[in-house]
Design a protein around this motif. Structure first.
Motif, short mmCIF file in Angstrom:
data_model
loop_
_atom_site.label_atom_id
_atom_site.label_comp_id
_atom_site.label_asym_id
_atom_site.label_seq_id
_atom_site.Cartn_x
_atom_site.Cartn_y
_atom_site.Cartn_z
N THR A 90 40.10 51.56 49.14
CA THR A 90 40.89 51.32 49.86
C THR A 90 40.20 49.78 51.03
OG1 THR A 90 43.06 52.25 50.26
CG2 THR A 90 43.00 51.00 51.34
N LYS A 91 38.97 51.06 51.31
CA LYS A 91 38.22 49.94 51.99
C LYS A 91 37.23 48.65 51.83
CE LYS A 91 38.05 53.35 55.76
NZ LYS A 91 37.88 54.52 55.43
N GLN B 254 46.95 36.66 52.67
CA GLN B 254 48.49 37.66 53.47
C GLN B 254 48.80 39.25 52.89
OE1 GLN B 254 52.00 34.67 52.89
NE2 GLN B 254 52.91 35.95 54.77
N ARG B 255 49.26 40.01 53.52
CA ARG B 255 49.25 41.18 52.84
C ARG B 255 50.29 41.30 52.13
NH1 ARG B 255 45.42 46.19 55.83
NH2 ARG B 255 44.00 44.35 56.30
N VAL B 256 50.83 41.20 51.56
CA VAL B 256 52.50 41.66 51.44
C VAL B 256 52.74 42.78 51.79
CG1 VAL B 256 54.26 41.42 49.16
CG2 VAL B 256 52.04 39.78 49.63
N THR B 257 51.88 43.81 51.35
CA THR B 257 52.03 45.85 50.86
C THR B 257 50.82 46.97 50.95
OG1 THR B 257 54.01 45.56 48.52
CG2 THR B 257 53.06 47.05 49.72
N SER B 258 50.65 47.07 52.17
CA SER B 258 49.86 47.75 52.54
C SER B 258 50.50 48.95 52.51
CB SER B 258 49.49 47.41 53.81
OG SER B 258 47.96 48.44 54.13
N LEU B 259 50.35 50.00 51.56
CA LEU B 259 50.85 51.40 51.06
C LEU B 259 49.25 52.50 51.03
CD1 LEU B 259 53.43 53.19 51.45
CD2 LEU B 259 53.19 52.35 48.73
N LEU B 260 49.42 53.60 51.49
CA LEU B 260 48.22 54.51 50.90
C LEU B 260 49.22 56.47 51.30
CD1 LEU B 260 45.04 54.49 51.90
CD2 LEU B 260 45.79 56.70 52.30
N TYR C 170 39.33 45.75 51.07
CA TYR C 170 38.99 44.06 51.67
C TYR C 170 38.18 44.59 52.12
CZ TYR C 170 44.62 45.83 52.19
OH TYR C 170 45.52 45.62 52.32
N ARG D 198 37.42 41.64 48.35
CA ARG D 198 37.66 40.54 49.16
C ARG D 198 36.22 39.33 48.78
NH1 ARG D 198 39.44 39.49 55.58
NH2 ARG D 198 37.08 39.30 55.94
N GLU D 199 35.37 39.60 48.87
CA GLU D 199 33.98 38.34 49.16
C GLU D 199 34.58 38.03 47.48
OE1 GLU D 199 34.16 38.11 53.22
OE2 GLU D 199 32.44 37.00 51.90
N PHE E 121 37.11 35.73 46.47
CA PHE E 121 37.08 34.31 47.32
C PHE E 121 36.01 33.57 46.72
CE2 PHE E 121 41.14 34.23 50.82
CZ PHE E 121 40.85 35.43 50.96
N SER F 208 47.28 54.45 46.76
CA SER F 208 46.96 54.23 47.26
C SER F 208 48.01 52.69 46.35
CB SER F 208 45.50 52.76 47.70
OG SER F 208 45.05 52.09 48.13
N LEU F 209 47.94 51.41 47.37
CA LEU F 209 48.66 50.10 46.73
C LEU F 209 48.78 49.01 47.68
CD1 LEU F 209 50.62 48.90 44.96
CD2 LEU F 209 52.35 48.97 45.82
N GLN F 210 47.66 48.25 47.82
CA GLN F 210 47.66 47.01 48.38
C GLN F 210 48.04 46.15 47.23
OE1 GLN F 210 47.05 47.65 51.20
NE2 GLN F 210 46.78 50.62 50.29
N HIS F 211 48.74 44.56 48.58
CA HIS F 211 48.99 43.83 47.30
C HIS F 211 48.81 42.13 49.28
CE1 HIS F 211 52.14 41.40 46.14
NE2 HIS F 211 51.50 40.19 45.39
N VAL F 212 47.61 42.12 48.04
CA VAL F 212 47.50 40.47 49.52
C VAL F 212 47.62 39.35 48.39
CG1 VAL F 212 45.69 41.68 49.94
CG2 VAL F 212 45.04 40.32 48.64
N VAL G 122 40.83 57.52 47.28
CA VAL G 122 41.91 56.29 47.58
C VAL G 122 41.10 55.68 48.65
CG1 VAL G 122 43.78 57.66 46.21
CG2 VAL G 122 43.77 57.62 48.81
N ARG G 123 40.89 55.77 49.53
CA ARG G 123 40.49 55.58 51.03
C ARG G 123 39.36 54.79 51.05
NH1 ARG G 123 41.32 60.80 53.94
NH2 ARG G 123 43.41 60.29 55.03
#
Lengths: 407, 272
Positions: free
Chosen positions: B61-62, A294-300, B65, B69-70, B73, B23-27, B57-58
């Motif tokens: 980020t890619k 579940q994405r909580v934050t997604s910021l670029l 995800y 991600r693999e 998991f 870039s900030l990604q939180h899952v 950053v791009r």
């Protein structure tokens, strides 16, 4: 006076009809819950000095129904009635004290439950409701909601059902209803209950389905009603089987719903969660989709432009379509609206938030969903929201304007 | 563990373009969380630093995800995850070199990357950005100016004169700094580009961020109903993102007051 036997420890709840308190029994040295219901005043007058015969009659019937229901049933998970008496214009009910947190409090503080937890509580409630519905005559609870379900602290893994004030004995005669009319909680009431005012087993099943939805999604139905959306959008960790059970419980047509709580219980069990399936002392674990998150934050944040040559294997589907979104409040000055950009979210059809980089081109094979956060609007002010599409090849423009008023 | 994040991105007082990227990604996973926090600072003395930072950053980020991600998991080992991160740094380097050849310019960027996967953190760093780790002081007496234990986890690639010696996109970025470690509760990771660290030292950081956790230490689930609280409500403090955001803004303001005109980008990740 019987009331002197009970010493009030603290108030638990206060409603329109009376006060519920935790009391100490000086004779038996134990705690009880005392429900104090205020009836119509002496001489048939209410506190406001007006006499309402129908309301008085309904109130008496509600109290009698609750007493009848609680004395007729005896099951772990339903508080038993220990004593009842009337003093002047008040009726006192002494019931078993079940210590714990209500589901409403739990969902409000902890959010959505894990599926194992929701299934466990759901199965226990289904057993209780099936017990009530199987009685002769059938006893309909009539007011299943999160605040009437307690997760008991004294017994681990146990849920209890409270508040039988709206209960209804399904003997074929509407006059045997306990509430003297129709009592329901918005959000939990089935469409036919709102329409006809007649509770039934199907209305209990509907309310139970709403409760399952609240447990699975973490969203309690509000006073204005409740909209059934795909529960897996709220909780992507939920299994499709659980979603199907919830959906069948809350079908609009009662004929398409489950017919009995036993069917609901069996389907819940077969959701495949581990807490209720133990074989040879080992738990069978559900094969979860391991790619769920579940994405909580997604910021670029970057002012760098994305160059096509730098992206490996980009399939350009809609390279020549640009979408613009403008918002204008009627009467607002043009200078205020000009130059302002909106924080628009872009979501995929499954509800996932796509990375928001306003300079990038989004390639999508599904319907993109544009979302305006609530903070864009001021309450009770009307807005025109215009969606404009310009084709970058031939320059053609199409647009559509919506009128939105946030309440 | 509960993770709270916040970010700050500002082009500074005088710059026309913000050459910093973040870039900030939180899952949230079934058994924890994963966070990717990257800050890049385009080299101002070269060309189009904002594009170079954006590429970095791009790409990361890619990757987060995709392949990452693999790895998450499949619960791969920390060595494999570090190797995968190293590969991404080299791929970013390739992309930047191709970009410079294509545009016939010289460009480059620093990069500080923090990856949190469940209970472990991974760091990749090139350049003059910094990554600090703050921990709440629980056992030692709390003095008003020493509310947190502060440690800088990255090395600055600078010479004695303060000039940058290493960056992505240049030939010298052959040995980025890598590190990994276990995350403890009550930790706060702060990463940022050099503009926001202007005049900032560990003491000031401790003063600024030391009280984000409040005064209470995390407690166990209370079993009795006390003071009207229902059982099951934990009496612990969790710093929220608004508090972190305010602290980051204060830090940026202090840096600007001390004479920083540079772009600023910072990310705070609190683990409770």
């Amino acid at each position: 006076m019987e009331k002197e036997r009970y010493r009030i420890i603290r108030k638990l709840a206060e409603g329109g009809s009376g006060v519920t308190s935790l009391v100490w029994d000086e004779h038996l040295s134990r705690q009880w819950v005392m429900k104090e219901i205020t009836l119509q005043g002496e001489g048939g007058q209410t506190a406001e000095g007006q006499y309402d015969a129908d309301q008085a009659e309904g109130q008496c019937q509600a109290v009698q129904a609750e007493i009848r229901a609680l004395t007729a049933v005896r099951m772990d998970g339903i508080p038993f009635l220990a004593d009842a008496w009337r003093e002047e214009n008040k009726v006192y009910l002494i019931m078993e004290y079940l210590e714990g947190m209500t589901l409403e409090q739990r969902i409000a503080t902890q959010g959505a439950m894990a599926e194992t937890e929701a299934v466990r509580i759901g199965v226990q409630l289904a057993v209780l409701l099936q017990y009530l519905h199987e009685r002769t005559p059938a006893l309909i609870h009539g007011d299943i909601k999160a605040s009437n379900v307690i997760c008991r602290k004294d017994q681990a893994d146990s849920a209890a059902l409270l508040d039988f004030g709206a209960s209804f004995v399904q003997s074929g005669e509407y006059d045997s209803s306990g509430s003297g009319g129709c009592h329901y909680t918005p959000g939990y009431a089935a469409p036919e209950l709102i329409r006809t005012g007649r509770p039934s087993i199907q209305t209990d099943i509907y309310a139970f389905g709403v409760l399952l939805y609240a447990m699975a999604s973490g969203e309690l139905p509000g006073d204005c009603g409740w909209e059934a959306t795909a529960v897996r959008q709220q909780n992507p960790f939920l299994s499709p089987q659980m979603e199907a059970v919830i959906a069948k419980c809350v079908e609009h047509d009662p004929k398409n719903r489950y017919h009995t709580m036993e069917e609901v219980r069996l389907d819940l069990l077969s959701c495949g969660e581990t807490a209720l399936c133990k074989k040879n002392g080992e738990k069978r674990h559900r094969k979860a989709d391991k790619h769920l998150y579940q994405r909580v934050t997604s910021l670029l944040c970057t002012e760098g432009k994305e160059r096509g040559v730098l992206l490996p294997a980009v399939a350009v589907l809609c390279a020549c379509t640009a979408l613009f979104l403008t918002v204008r409040a009627p009467g607002a000055e043009e200078s205020m609206a000009a130059g302002k950009t909106l924080p628009v979210n872009l979501r995929s059809q499954s509800g996932d938030r796509i990375l928001v980089d306003y300079g990038a081109v989004y390639h999508t094979g599904q319907n993109p969903l544009f979302e305006l956060p609530e903070s864009c609007f001021v309450k009770e002010r009307r807005y025109e929201v215009t969606l404009r599409q310009r084709d970058c090849v031939d320059g053609s423009i199409r647009e559509r304007t919506f009128l939105i008023c946030m309440e | 563990m509960q993770i709270t994040t916040s970010s700050f991105w500002w082009k500074g007082r005088s710059a026309e373009v913000n050459q910093d990227s973040l870039s900030l990604q939180h899952v949230r996973l079934r058994d924890g969380s994963a966070v990717l926090a990257v800050v890049c600072d385009g080299i101002g003395s070269l060309s189009r630093g904002e594009d170079a930072g954006g590429i970095a950053v791009r790409h990361l980020t890619k990757w987060f995800y995709g392949e990452c991600r693999e790895l998450i998991f499949e619960k791969k080992s920390k060595e494999l995850i570090l190797l995968a991160l190293q590969r991404q740094v080299y791929q970013i380097q390739e992309l930047l070199l191709n970009f410079q050849q294509k545009e016939r310019i010289r460009s480059g960027t620093t990069m500080t990357c923090l990856l949190l996967i469940r209970r472990r953190y991974y760091i990749v760093h090139v350049g003059d950005g910094r990554l600090y780790l703050l921990r709440r002081r629980r056992l030692l007496p709390v003095i008003w100016w020493r509310k947190a234990w502060v440690k800088c986890l990255t090395m600055e690639d600078q010479d004695r004169a303060g000039r940058l010696t290493k960056c992505l996109g240049a030939e010298c970025a052959d040995r980025p700094f890598y590190d990994t470690g276990r995350i403890r509760r009550g930790s706060l990771f702060l990463l940022g580009t050099d503009g926001i660290w202007h005049g900032m030292d560990r003491k000031r950081l401790g003063q600024l961020f030391g009280n984000v956790w409040g005064r209470k230490s995390p407690g166990r689930m209370s079993g009795k109903i006390r003071d009207g609280k229902h059982p099951g409500q934990p009496d612990r403090n969790v710093c929220d993102s608004r508090q972190l955001q305010r602290r980051l803004e204060m830090m940026a303001q202090q840096s600007a007051d001390r004479g920083s005109f540079d772009n600023m980008a910072a990310i705070a990740v609190a683990v409770e």
